[in-house]
Design an enzyme around this catalytic site. Structure first.
Site, PDB file in Angstrom:
ATOM      1  N   CYS A 153       0.751  -1.297  -0.037  1.00 15.75           N
ATOM      2  CA  CYS A 153      -0.033   0.112   0.028  1.00 15.75           C
ATOM      3  C   CYS A 153       0.978   1.130  -0.065  1.00 15.75           C
ATOM      4  O   CYS A 153       0.503   2.334  -0.805  1.00 15.75           O
ATOM      5  CB  CYS A 153      -1.264   0.075   1.252  1.00 15.75           C
ATOM      6  SG  CYS A 153      -0.234  -0.696   3.000  1.00 15.75           S
ATOM      7  N   HIS A 246      -1.952   6.688   4.411  1.00 10.91           N
ATOM      8  CA  HIS A 246      -0.541   6.604   4.419  1.00 10.91           C
ATOM      9  C   HIS A 246       0.064   7.931   4.257  1.00 10.91           C
ATOM     10  O   HIS A 246      -0.162   8.524   2.823  1.00 10.91           O
ATOM     11  CB  HIS A 246       0.241   5.502   3.900  1.00 10.91           C
ATOM     12  CG  HIS A 246      -0.070   4.176   4.511  1.00 10.91           C
ATOM     13  ND1 HIS A 246      -1.103   3.867   5.609  1.00 10.91           N
ATOM     14  CD2 HIS A 246       0.198   2.962   4.053  1.00 10.91           C
ATOM     15  CE1 HIS A 246      -1.012   2.663   5.931  1.00 10.91           C
ATOM     16  NE2 HIS A 246      -0.446   1.914   4.740  1.00 10.91           N
TER      17      HIS A 246
HETATM   18  N1  LIG Z   1      -4.630  -3.366   5.237  1.00 13.48           N
HETATM   19  C1  LIG Z   1      -3.944  -2.820   4.202  1.00 13.48           C
HETATM   20  O1  LIG Z   1      -3.871  -1.593   4.043  1.00 13.48           O
HETATM   21  C2  LIG Z   1      -3.259  -3.811   3.202  1.00 13.48           C
HETATM   22  C3  LIG Z   1      -2.842  -3.137   2.183  1.00 13.48           C
HETATM   23  C4  LIG Z   1      -2.276  -3.845   0.919  1.00 13.48           C
HETATM   24  C5  LIG Z   1      -2.266  -4.902   1.188  1.00 13.48           C
HETATM   25  N2  LIG Z   1      -2.672  -5.694   2.169  1.00 13.48           N
HETATM   26  C6  LIG Z   1      -2.640  -7.054   2.251  1.00 13.48           C
HETATM   27  O2  LIG Z   1      -3.600  -7.743   1.894  1.00 13.48           O
HETATM   28  C7  LIG Z   1      -3.806  -8.925   2.749  1.00 13.48           C
HETATM   29  C8  LIG Z   1      -5.058  -8.682   3.724  1.00 13.48           C
HETATM   30  O3  LIG Z   1      -4.649  -7.842   4.835  1.00 13.48           O
HETATM   31  P1  LIG Z   1      -5.876  -7.503   5.758  1.00 13.48           P
HETATM   32  O4  LIG Z   1      -5.411  -6.303   6.237  1.00 13.48           O
HETATM   33  O5  LIG Z   1      -7.148  -7.464   5.238  1.00 13.48           O
HETATM   34  O6  LIG Z   1      -5.684  -8.679   6.750  1.00 13.48           O
HETATM   35  P2  LIG Z   1      -6.767  -9.189   7.996  1.00 13.48           P
HETATM   36  O7  LIG Z   1      -7.942  -8.253   8.329  1.00 13.48           O
HETATM   37  O8  LIG Z   1      -6.037  -9.826   8.950  1.00 13.48           O
HETATM   38  O9  LIG Z   1      -7.703 -10.294   6.972  1.00 13.48           O
HETATM   39  C9  LIG Z   1      -7.243 -11.453   6.657  1.00 13.48           C
HETATM   40  C10 LIG Z   1      -8.353 -12.434   5.840  1.00 13.48           C
HETATM   41  O10 LIG Z   1      -7.606 -13.379   5.438  1.00 13.48           O
HETATM   42  C11 LIG Z   1      -8.560 -14.624   6.052  1.00 13.48           C
HETATM   43  N3  LIG Z   1      -7.381 -15.773   6.220  1.00 13.48           N
HETATM   44  C12 LIG Z   1      -6.443 -15.710   7.386  1.00 13.48           C
HETATM   45  N4  LIG Z   1      -5.822 -16.839   7.354  1.00 13.48           N
HETATM   46  C13 LIG Z   1      -6.226 -17.827   6.083  1.00 13.48           C
HETATM   47  C14 LIG Z   1      -6.118 -18.953   5.522  1.00 13.48           C
HETATM   48  N5  LIG Z   1      -5.062 -19.737   6.054  1.00 13.48           N
HETATM   49  N6  LIG Z   1      -6.749 -19.481   4.634  1.00 13.48           N
HETATM   50  C15 LIG Z   1      -7.984 -18.486   3.917  1.00 13.48           C
HETATM   51  N7  LIG Z   1      -8.136 -17.364   4.570  1.00 13.48           N
HETATM   52  C16 LIG Z   1      -7.361 -17.085   5.603  1.00 13.48           C
HETATM   53  C17 LIG Z   1      -9.196 -14.225   7.121  1.00 13.48           C
HETATM   54  O11 LIG Z   1     -10.182 -15.048   7.532  1.00 13.48           O
HETATM   55  P3  LIG Z   1     -10.917 -15.133   9.034  1.00 13.48           P
HETATM   56  O12 LIG Z   1     -11.800 -13.874   9.411  1.00 13.48           O
HETATM   57  O13 LIG Z   1     -11.760 -16.448   9.004  1.00 13.48           O
HETATM   58  O14 LIG Z   1      -9.688 -15.330  10.173  1.00 13.48           O
HETATM   59  C18 LIG Z   1      -9.582 -12.727   6.590  1.00 13.48           C
HETATM   60  O15 LIG Z   1     -10.464 -12.891   5.820  1.00 13.48           O
HETATM   61  C19 LIG Z   1      -2.511  -9.115   3.188  1.00 13.48           C
HETATM   62  O16 LIG Z   1      -1.690  -9.822   2.463  1.00 13.48           O
HETATM   63  C20 LIG Z   1      -1.986  -7.648   3.515  1.00 13.48           C
HETATM   64  O17 LIG Z   1      -0.496  -7.677   3.663  1.00 13.48           O
HETATM   65  C21 LIG Z   1      -3.141  -5.042   2.964  1.00 13.48           C
END
Ligand SMILES: NC(=O)c1ccc[n+]([C@@H]2O[C@H](COP(=O)([O-])OP(=O)(O)OC[C@H]3O[C@@H](n4cnc5c(N)ncnc54)[C@H](OP(=O)(O)O)[C@@H]3O)[C@@H](O)[C@H]2O)c1
Length: 354
Positions: A153, A246
């Site tokens: 991001c 950010h």
């Molecule tokens: N947040 C940001 O600003 C941002 C920006 C760019 C990229 N990202 C990337 O986007 C991705 C998601 O980030 P996030 O912030 O949304 O994370 P998050 O809030 O922790 O959400 C993770 C999601 O993945 C699911 N999950 C976890 N472990 C899993 C598994 N083993 N198999 C299948 N599903 C699984 C979780 O489901 P449950 O609810 O069932 O646990 C939840 O739906 C990451 O790779 C992160 O680095 C994030």
């Protein structure tokens, strides 16, 4: 008449980025949601029971009763062609490869495949020609589908700001100090007791991504591969007590001398492929240059261009580098879900989703 919409799935649909996907896809002209997946913790539950909805405006009614499926090829309906991945980096690597092998087009936010030589790391405003890697990726891996990734991001907005400068003047060095919002750490993310009244001067893995991803994004397609850009990036990443948006303090050394008016004109005059194509999520303008001394600010400016624009301000000479300025962008919209959706819109317009 609008064409029939492509049915898509969201992987990791209950998380911070997954929820943004659901919000941004709710009335999308090209795509409609047909499947949602999450971890074993949530599989089999109604979406409304498994997800703690974090965004303004409420959960779209269309997903409330959808059942969360396991994140595996056999569990995702045959009518789904495109998957948006919001999986954690660790889980994404093998799962996304299995899904691409099974024939799905995967637009991923996760870091797992970003630096793979045959996987496009894509910002449609910056390097739309890198999608030319897709046919070679499918051939080399024997996949029926493919993976395209969007950057970290913080990288996304940094590179949206660097692209006009590289095109106009060339870049030889970039220094960036980030002040990153809490939503970038997912949900529930950083503990309130750690971040209130505080700045945390460390975000695991972030500085390496900020120093490597821009070189791939701004690299040139040569002989079917990407030759990385030849400038150097130094990054320091900090977590601050802001919900979304950010902020980055950036200094640049240019290859060719430029007057400050020319640098400003490079920013304000920049138009990329999404603007030329009129893609549904493309901000126009893509870059907003502020002249007020105290802008851009996360609270005031993160939703510029519906969260898809990059805001720049405080452009001034730098006594060590050539120029310095502030960059601001929304991390879960353009920096994550919105960026992946814009990637899919580009793939659609280039015929990769046919
Ligand atoms: N947040 C940001 O600003 C941002 C920006 C760019 C990229 N990202 C990337 O986007 C991705 C998601 O980030 P996030 O912030 O949304 O994370 P998050 O809030 O922790 O959400 C993770 C999601 O993945 C699911 N999950 C976890 N472990 C899993 C598994 N083993 N198999 C299948 N599903 C699984 C979780 O489901 P449950 O609810 O069932 O646990 C939840 O739906 C990451 O790779 C992160 O680095 C994030």
């Amino acid at each position: 008449m609008s064409p029939k919409r492509i049915r898509v799935g969201v992987l990791g649909a209950t998380g911070a980025v997954g929820q943004r996907f659901i919000q941004l896809l709710a009335d999308h002209p090209y795509f409609e949601i047909g499947a949602l997946t999450a971890s074993d913790r949530s599989v089999g539950k109604r979406y409304a029971d498994a997800a703690k909805w974090l965004l303004r405006g409420g959960m779209p009614a269309a997903v409330e009763d959808m059942e969360l499926a396991p994140t595996e090829p056999a569990a995702i309906g045959a009518d789904i062609r495109l998957l948006f991945s919001a999986l954690p980096g660790g889980a994404a690597g093998q799962v996304e490869a299995d899904l691409a092998a099974a024939g799905f087009a995967v637009c991923s936010n996760a870091s797992a495949h970003r630096m793979d030589a045959d996987v496009p790391l894509l910002i449609p405003d910056v390097n739309p020609e890198h999608t030319a890697l897709i046919p070679a990726q499918k051939r080399a891996r024997g996949w029926r589908g493919f993976i395209v990734t969007n950057p970290n991001c913080t990288t996304t907005h940094l590179v949206c700001a660097l692209k006009p400068l590289q095109d106009a003047f060339g870049l030889s060095a970039v220094n960036v100090v980030s002040m990153q919002a809490l939503s970038g750490a997912g949900y529930p993310g950083v503990s309130a007791l750690d971040i209130l009244d505080n700045v945390i001067p460390f975000i695991g893995g972030e500085e390496g991504k900020l120093e490597s991803e821009p070189l791939k994004l701004l690299g040139a397609m040569q002989g079917g591969a990407i030759a990385p850009a030849d400038f150097v990036v130094s990054a320091q990443a900090n977590r601050v007590a802001v919900r979304n948006g950010h902020l980055e303090a950036v200094s640049v050394k240019l290859k060719r001398p430029a007057k400050i008016e020319e640098v400003a004109a490079a920013f304000t005059g920049y138009r990329g492929e999404p603007q030329r194509l009129g893609l549904p999520s493309a901000p126009d303008p893509a870059i907003i240059l502020h002249t007020a001394d105290d802008r851009p600010q996360p609270r005031l400016d993160r939703l510029a261009g519906n969260g898809m624009a990059t805001s720049i301000g405080r452009l001034r000479p730098d006594p060590i580098f050539d120029y310095k300025f502030i960059v601001l962008g929304h991390n879960t919209i353009r920096g994550a879900s919105g960026g992946a959706i814009l990637n899919a819109e580009l793939l659609y317009s280039q015929g990769y989703l046919a």
